[in-house]
Design an enzyme around this catalytic site. Structure first.
Site, PDB file in Angstrom:
ATOM      1  N   CYS A   1      18.892  12.926  46.806  1.00 53.11           N
ATOM      2  CA  CYS A   1      17.984  14.053  47.015  1.00 53.11           C
ATOM      3  C   CYS A   1      18.747  15.185  47.696  1.00 53.11           C
ATOM      4  O   CYS A   1      19.912  15.039  48.073  1.00 53.11           O
ATOM      5  CB  CYS A   1      16.787  13.650  47.863  1.00 53.11           C
ATOM      6  SG  CYS A   1      17.236  13.158  49.537  1.00 53.11           S
TER       7      CYS A   1
ATOM      8  N   CYS B   1      20.364  14.518  51.049  1.00 52.74           N
ATOM      9  CA  CYS B   1      21.696  13.899  50.989  1.00 52.74           C
ATOM     10  C   CYS B   1      22.771  14.980  50.918  1.00 52.74           C
ATOM     11  O   CYS B   1      23.807  14.905  51.592  1.00 52.74           O
ATOM     12  CB  CYS B   1      21.812  12.988  49.770  1.00 52.74           C
ATOM     13  SG  CYS B   1      20.618  11.650  49.695  1.00 52.74           S
TER      14      CYS B   1
ATOM     15  N   ASP C   1      35.043  52.839  35.304  1.00 50.04           N
ATOM     16  CA  ASP C   1      36.354  53.414  35.027  1.00 50.04           C
ATOM     17  C   ASP C   1      36.350  53.891  33.583  1.00 50.04           C
ATOM     18  O   ASP C   1      35.610  53.357  32.752  1.00 50.04           O
ATOM     19  CB  ASP C   1      37.431  52.346  35.245  1.00 50.04           C
ATOM     20  CG  ASP C   1      38.804  52.845  34.848  1.00 50.04           C
ATOM     21  OD1 ASP C   1      39.185  53.938  35.274  1.00 50.04           O
ATOM     22  OD2 ASP C   1      39.488  52.126  34.084  1.00 50.04           O
TER      23      ASP C   1
ATOM     24  N   ASP D   1      39.335  47.883  34.734  1.00 47.65           N
ATOM     25  CA  ASP D   1      40.283  46.937  34.132  1.00 47.65           C
ATOM     26  C   ASP D   1      41.700  47.035  34.666  1.00 47.65           C
ATOM     27  O   ASP D   1      42.557  46.239  34.283  1.00 47.65           O
ATOM     28  CB  ASP D   1      40.310  47.128  32.612  1.00 47.65           C
ATOM     29  CG  ASP D   1      41.088  48.372  32.211  1.00 47.65           C
ATOM     30  OD1 ASP D   1      41.053  49.377  32.958  1.00 47.65           O
ATOM     31  OD2 ASP D   1      41.744  48.341  31.148  1.00 47.65           O
TER      32      ASP D   1
ATOM     33  N   ASP E   1      41.993  49.796  39.892  1.00 48.23           N
ATOM     34  CA  ASP E   1      40.556  49.559  40.077  1.00 48.23           C
ATOM     35  C   ASP E   1      40.270  48.474  41.106  1.00 48.23           C
ATOM     36  O   ASP E   1      39.109  48.294  41.510  1.00 48.23           O
ATOM     37  CB  ASP E   1      39.906  49.154  38.745  1.00 48.23           C
ATOM     38  CG  ASP E   1      39.949  50.270  37.718  1.00 48.23           C
ATOM     39  OD1 ASP E   1      39.827  51.439  38.122  1.00 48.23           O
ATOM     40  OD2 ASP E   1      40.116  49.977  36.517  1.00 48.23           O
TER      41      ASP E   1
END
Length: 731
Positions: A17, A20, A421, A620, A624
């Site tokens: 459960c 735990c 960008d 990318d 950035d």
């Protein structure tokens, strides 16, 4: 200097459960060198970050002391698979015997030694099939702790002991004027129902992680290695950097590498989410896990195992599935105190019915207490958010959207402002010649364009490569090598042939003065459209002008329009010159843009935007990374740099900006499912526990059957998992 940390996702055995999971988390987080530990009950795993000095074997010992087990490499991994098999065996024994017990108890009248027959039949159901519950409860009791098994063991154990006393000493109740009723059938049915629910739950939970299993299935076991002219089949573990591998049609690519010979069509859909196959030939990159459809390829191995894109995706998805959303942390806190509260409620129920309710009987007090112990279900709370997250993250991965953590998935639906960008995000990041004008007669075309081609071929600059590609595609020129090309820093390229000077340059104040009025007007028109200008000169006289542009990705206009309709403020942040940025902004329908920004400038703009609300940034490049790190939701293009992807919460495979819309939709669907699961888990317990305690008996005489209580508890957990699986089918 910061300490190096390592992250592992390891299986955990013995959890029953959410309580735990909370117990194991506390144990691990107390260990020296452990930075964080997040236990996921739905996946039976722990996502753990620790220093390099910490030994996993020491953590395993600590977890074992708390009554559970941490599974490491090797033989331990087999234990995970055997647990479901053992559960199945226990269930197959319990179900038929329980059916016999129910028939004898409820449909067959009294006969000699009936209670003793029921006793003998109940023993294997409780103490072989149900041994896991009692063993776990005893281990927890020895550590002064409780879990779900404590409730099951206490409830069914009490029913068994009560029935055992009645069987051996029936006069104990009959002398008090009460019926000597036994509850063997209730104890057996409850164990069987819970085993059945557990089995179905584990089966369903395995389906929630089908996405990660599919990714694992893309790993290749053996490969064909070329050693001279010899072909040799070897295990993938034996391949090293630089090995030449032969990939036949119908085989998966085993490593990240480069094609050195051959032509084929590759299906990259499992990595990118894009269904259209891609043609590959010499010097093209190929990725592990992709499928070779047609021809035979020879490839050079460049990245292996965990270093491949597939390996990184598997790690990212695994860690994301193991992470926790804020809502789950609240549910875990509640689950941590849930079982002690239920035990107190059970004691209170017995005391109220036996001592405070007039004309109540021991049997009535016992049954109501029994029901409270059995019907309470912390499992549903523990499963509510992780199962939904697993399905949501897996669904995103199958569409080429890699989500690093649960918080990112939860935030995406609340995105209010998105900074983009320009190059490589909105645009393709590859310059193309989109306009040109020649200032010489046709009879000079072959000579002058060949010289221009030769000059530009000597450079690796993107602008030079774009012009070479344009000249070769448009005029089919023969290769023309020029040996003495000079680079003019900040200007361009130059050379001298037979005393004639040739130059390729951009547009500056000096070159503008050399243009005629018509040429100047043409250049100004190109600039107004956002083109980058390249001029070709012979002895200081302009002979050609080219306009280059970074063309838009096909999905950019549509996705930006969709985001704006959803109320998301979209703005471009770029280091490019203003006219180029303005041109792109106009083309995609964005009113806001900022040009000429340095990396630190982008991060500052994002930080300012965060004062408005949840802010995202998509990019990318290396430049950035600061903005990605600053944003609330950072999105990287997989076509970009590794640094950008490492900084980002989300990576879009194939660099497709259009997947942001899918991300937002999947985020909304996942959070909605999590909320539904949490709502029903709370409501179930709030309604079921009082009914089990007998609050309706004074009202309408309704008393819950213990067998129904057991079935309700088992179904509550299963229903949460099944609701999460619905996410797969939602479009």
């Amino acid at each position: 200097m910061s300490e190096q940390r390592q992250t592992y996702t390891l299986p955990v055995k013995g959890m029953t459960c959410a309580a735990c999971a909370t117990s194991i988390e506390k144990t691990l987080n107390k260990q020296a060198g452990v930075a964080s530990a997040e236990v996921n009950y739905a996946t039976n795993t722990v996502l753990i970050s620790l220093s390099e000095q910490v030994k996993l074997s020491n953590l395993k010992k600590a977890v074992r002391k708390s009554g559970y087990d941490l599974l490491l490499e090797g033989s331990d991994a087999k234990a995970k698979d055997s647990d479901l098999t053992q559960l199945k065996k226990q269930l197959y024994l319990a179900l038929p015997i329980t059916a016999i017990i129910v028939v004898l108890s409820m449909f067959i009248g009294p006969f000699a030694y009936k209670n003793y027959v029921l006793l003998v039949l109940t023993l294997p159901v409780l103490f072989w099939s149900g041994l896991r519950f009692y063993g776990s409860a005893i281990r927890q009791l020895a550590r002064l702790s409780v879990n779900m098994d404590t409730l099951i063991a206490t409830g069914t154990g009490a029913a068994f002991l009560f029935s055992l006393v009645v069987t051996i000493f029936p006069e104990w109740l009959t002398d008090q004027g009460q019926a000597a009723h036994v509850y063997y059938e209730s104890a057996a049915v409850i164990v069987s129902f819970i085993l059945l629910g557990k089995y179905l739950e584990e089966r369903a939970k395995s389906k929630t992680s089908s996405a990660i299993e599919k990714l694992y299935s893309l790993n290749v076991k053996t490969v064909t290695k070329l050693e001279g002219n010899q072909q040799k089949t070897v295990k993938i573990e034996e391949v090293v950097f630089g090995d030449i591998l032969l990939i036949k049609a119908g085989e998966r690519i085993p490593v990240d590498g480069m094609v050195i010979e051959g032509l084929s069509t590759i299906d990259e859909s499992m990595l990118t989410g894009e269904p259209v196959p891609v043609d590959k030939t010499e010097e093209d990159a190929v990725k592990a896990g992709t499928f070779n459809q047609t021809g035979t390829l020879k490839i050079s191995a460049e990245k292996l195992g965990a270093e491949t894109i597939l390996g990184q995706i598997i790690k990212m998805v695994s860690e994301a599935m193991g992470s926790k959303a804020p809502a789950q942390k609240l549910a875990d806190k509640i689950a941590g105190v849930f079982i002690p509260i239920v035990l107190l409620l059970a004691v209170a129920t017995f005391c109220i019915w036996y001592f405070l309710v007039p004309d109540s009987s021991l049997t009535l007090a016992f049954v109501n207490t029994f029901n409270v112990l059995i019907i309470a279900c912390p499992c549903a709370l523990g499963l509510a958010t992780p199962t939904a997250l697993m399905v949501g993250i897996g669904k995103a991965a199958s569409r080429g959207i890699l989500i690093k953590n649960a918080v990112a998935l939860e935030k995406a639906r609340r995105l209010e402002r998105l900074f983009l960008d320009k190059t490589g995000t909105i645009s393709k990041g590859k310059l193309e010649v989109v306009a040109s004008q020649l200032f010489f007669p046709d009879e000079e075309k072959l000579e002058l364009l060949s010289i221009l081609n030769g000059i530009e071929s000597s450079s690796n600059h993107p602008i030079a490569q774009a012009i070479v590609d344009y000249l070769n595609d448009t005029y089919q020129l023969f290769p023309f090598q020029i040996a003495n090309v000079k680079t003019l820093p900040g200007v361009g390229l130059s050379t001298a042939l037979d005393g004639v000077n040739f130059e390729v340059s951009g547009l500056d104040k000096t070159s503008v003065k050399k243009l005629s009025s018509e040429q100047f007007q043409l250049v100004e028109a190109y600039k107004a459209k956002g083109y980058s200008i390249v001029l070709f000169w012979r002895d200081g006289e302009p002979k050609a002008v080219f306009g280059l542009k970074d063309t838009l990705k096909s999905s950019s206009i549509g996705i930006i329009s969709d985001l704006q309709k959803k109320g998301v403020i979209v703005e471009i942040l770029s280091g490019d010159h203003e006219s180029a940025v303005a041109s792109v902004a106009y083309a995609v329908g964005i009113d806001r843009y900022q040009a000429g920004l340095m990396p630190a400038d982008k991060a500052r703009v994002v930080e300012a935007g965060q004062k408005i609300g949840i802010t995202g940034f998509a990019g990318d490049g290396i430049n950035d990374a600061p903005a990605l790190a600053q944003a609330d939701l950072s999105i990287a293009m997989s076509t970009g740099t590794d640094i950008a992807m490492e900084s980002a919460d989300v990576t879009l495979m194939a660099g497709d900006l259009g997947k942001i819309a899918d991300l937002i939709k999947i985020s909304a669907q996942t959070v909605q499912t999590m909320n539904q699961n949490l709502f029903w888990a709370f409501v179930y317990n709030m309604i079921a526990i009082p009914i089990a305690a007998g609050v309706l008996i004074p009202v309408n005489g309704f008393m819950l059957n213990p067998m129904i209580a057991g079935a309700a508890m088992a179904f509550s957990s299963l229903s949460v998992v099944l609701n999460s699986l619905r996410l797969k089918a939602i479009k």
